[in-house]
Enzyme design. Structure first.
Site, PDB file in Angstrom:
ATOM      1  CD  GLU A 148     -18.342  -6.149 -26.783  1.00  0.00           C
ATOM      2  OE1 GLU A 148     -19.066  -7.107 -26.485  1.00  0.00           O
ATOM      3  OE2 GLU A 148     -17.254  -6.279 -27.364  1.00  0.00           O
ATOM      4  CE  LYS A 158     -17.155 -13.080 -32.740  1.00  0.00           C
ATOM      5  NZ  LYS A 158     -18.518 -12.564 -32.577  1.00  0.00           N
ATOM      6  CG  HIS A 160     -40.690   2.012 -29.279  1.00  0.00           C
ATOM      7  ND1 HIS A 160     -41.232   1.915 -28.022  1.00  0.00           N
ATOM      8  CD2 HIS A 160     -41.248   3.124 -29.835  1.00  0.00           C
ATOM      9  CE1 HIS A 160     -42.095   2.914 -27.820  1.00  0.00           C
ATOM     10  NE2 HIS A 160     -42.112   3.663 -28.907  1.00  0.00           N
ATOM     11  CB  SER A 178     -12.634 -14.624 -32.171  1.00  0.00           C
ATOM     12  OG  SER A 178     -12.730 -15.983 -31.796  1.00  0.00           O
TER      13      SER A 178
END
Ligand code: ARG
Length: 458
Positions: free
Chosen positions: A291, A284, A157, A278
């Site tokens: 992804e 960043k 979980h 970024s």
């Protein structure tokens, strides 16, 4: 003007929109090498059987080699009016060698031709997927070996559950990718039968030799039923299904890498090679490759659903619906191979932060189960009672905002008087993982045994 291949029956040519919806040359040109290979095998067989002369077969062979080099050289005159790769190649062959080109299609149909071409193409993709998976498994094994005894929190979980090792976690993916690999091997075995010679659907009256063409194309045998040979695309569905399952595995690992590389976890850092920045936020470092790998299941499963939907309910034998099989498989294969390569590269270059993971493993009461097991083993409590006692101790620690080993013996004994000093031995995360000696468990010895097994297998 009427079509050059079947114009005998037609007075007029097709509507421009008919040509647009009918043509597949825009995508099936990717099958050119398979198409030419299949035609060469077919022509050689026709000559060996005396169905065409060896002089014609030789002209066809040379002409096809010229077509091949024209396509590969980028100077082949592809034509949409000629619909697909099969007719483009044959029409060009006719330009090049004249009359013998018209004999190539003897005892053959585009139906068995396209089934053959596509099987050869998908077979190659199975091999590419197997290669890609080998590389990926190698990269995961490298991580597992380096960190076979690095402790990290194991989750259920996404809540801290029990300590595991980094090696154990990596090896979980090795198992998944290993099953993916065997799925592609199985699919390859099953699809490795030749449709060529099934002709349109019924077979042919010419004395062809299907064993010869099957062997020439590296198939194990000819398909046993001509209707089946031209109708089914289960080999493509199997490829897409194996690809979908593999993409699910890739997606889950990618998701973990995204989570683990966040500032809140910091279990891993991705190398510069696999990160992006970024344009506005200077700090960043984004895990874009992970992804995108996480997202690939969308298009791969989409292709799978698309082809299942195209195939369902089609009467035997060939229907033009089946022309819609190729783009789906092309796209899924391209993106699967890219994702496999990216994941392998990312894993190989990944830095896992041992200390960060071990700190996290010690937090969250990850050794509560070890404490309960200690109460069963050393104090003779039934497990359910031990569970309850441990739960009270966790509540006490949580209230004081400390970890379990920070409670004093006196505190512990206030909950259960059978607890003694050596309980602290089992509260450390290293002892916890070392004790998980059951087969397949997280103990470093067990993990190393699995690493050795996989290294021998590869
Ligand atoms: N381009 C077609 C396909 O991809 C080739 C087979 C055409 N056969 C036919 N009977 N129209 O399926």
């Amino acid at each position: 003007t009427a079509n050059a291949m079947w114009g005998g029956r037609f007075a007029a040519g097709p509507d421009a929109i008919m040509t647009a919806i009918n043509a597949s040359i825009g995508f099936d040109r990717r099958l050119y090498a398979q198409d030419i290979r299949g035609s060469r095998a077919h022509a050689a067989m026709l000559a060996a059987r005396g169905i065409i002369t060896s002089k014609d077969a030789e002209a066809i062979r040379e002409g096809l080699l010229t077509v091949l080099s024209e396509i590969e050289g980028g100077n082949f005159p592809f034509s949409e009016a000629l619909e697909d790769i099969h007719m483009n190649v044959e029409a060009r062959l006719k330009d090049l060698i004249g009359e013998p080109a018209g004999r190539l299609h003897t005892g053959r149909s585009r139906n068995d031709q396209v089934a053959t071409d596509f099987r050869l193409w998908v077979r190659d993709q199975c091999d590419a997927a197997i290669d890609g998976l080998r590389g990926l498994i190698g990269a995961a094994l490298g991580q597992a070996e380096a960190g076979a005894d690095w402790v990290m929190p194991g989750f259920t979980h996404l809540q801290t559950a029990q300590p595991v090792t980094w090696g154990h976690h990596m090896m979980a993916y090795v198992e998944m990718f290993g099953r993916d690999l065997s799925r592609f091997q199985d699919a390859r075995k099953r699809m490795n039968e030749s449709p060529l010679g099934a002709a349109a659907l019924a077979g042919t009256g010419y004395p062809i030799d299907r064993d010869a063409t099957a062997a020439a194309l590296g198939f194990d045998r000819p398909m046993a039923n001509s209707l089946d040979a031209v109708s089914d695309r289960d080999f493509a569905l199997e490829f897409l299904s194996a690809a979908s399952i593999c993409a699910v595995h890739l997606s889950r690992l990618a998701e973990e890498l995204v989570i683990w590389s966040s500032a809140q976890f910091r279990f891993v850092s991705m190398s510069d090679k696999w990160s992006t920045g970024s344009s506005i936020m200077p700090q960043k470092r984004n895990p874009d490759a992970a992804e995108l790998i996480r997202a690939k299941i969308g298009r791969i499963l989409g292709a799978n659903v698309a082809l299942f939907t195209v195939m369902k309910g089609l009467p035997l034998a060939y229907s033009k619906d089946m022309q819609e099989d190729k783009e789906q498989v092309f796209d899924a294969a391209d993106h699967l191979m890219l994702a496999l390569a990216a994941m392998a590269g990312m894993l190989a270059d990944l830095t896992a932060h041992r200390e960060k993971m071990e700190d996290a493993a010690s937090a969250g009461f990850s050794t509560a189960t070890d404490l309960a097991d200690w109460l069963v083993r050393e104090a003779g409590l039934p497990f359910r009672d031990a569970h309850h006692v441990t739960g009270s101790l966790v509540a006490m620690a949580e209230e004081r905002d400390v970890d379990l080993p920070d409670l004093s013996l006196k505190d512990m004994q206030s909950v259960h008087d059978a607890i003694s000093d050596d309980v602290f031995n089992v509260l450390g995360v290293h002892n916890s993982v070392a004790s998980r000696q059951s087969y397949g468990g997280t103990a470093p010895d067990q993990v190393r045994a699995q690493i050795a097994r996989w290294k021998a297998l590869l």
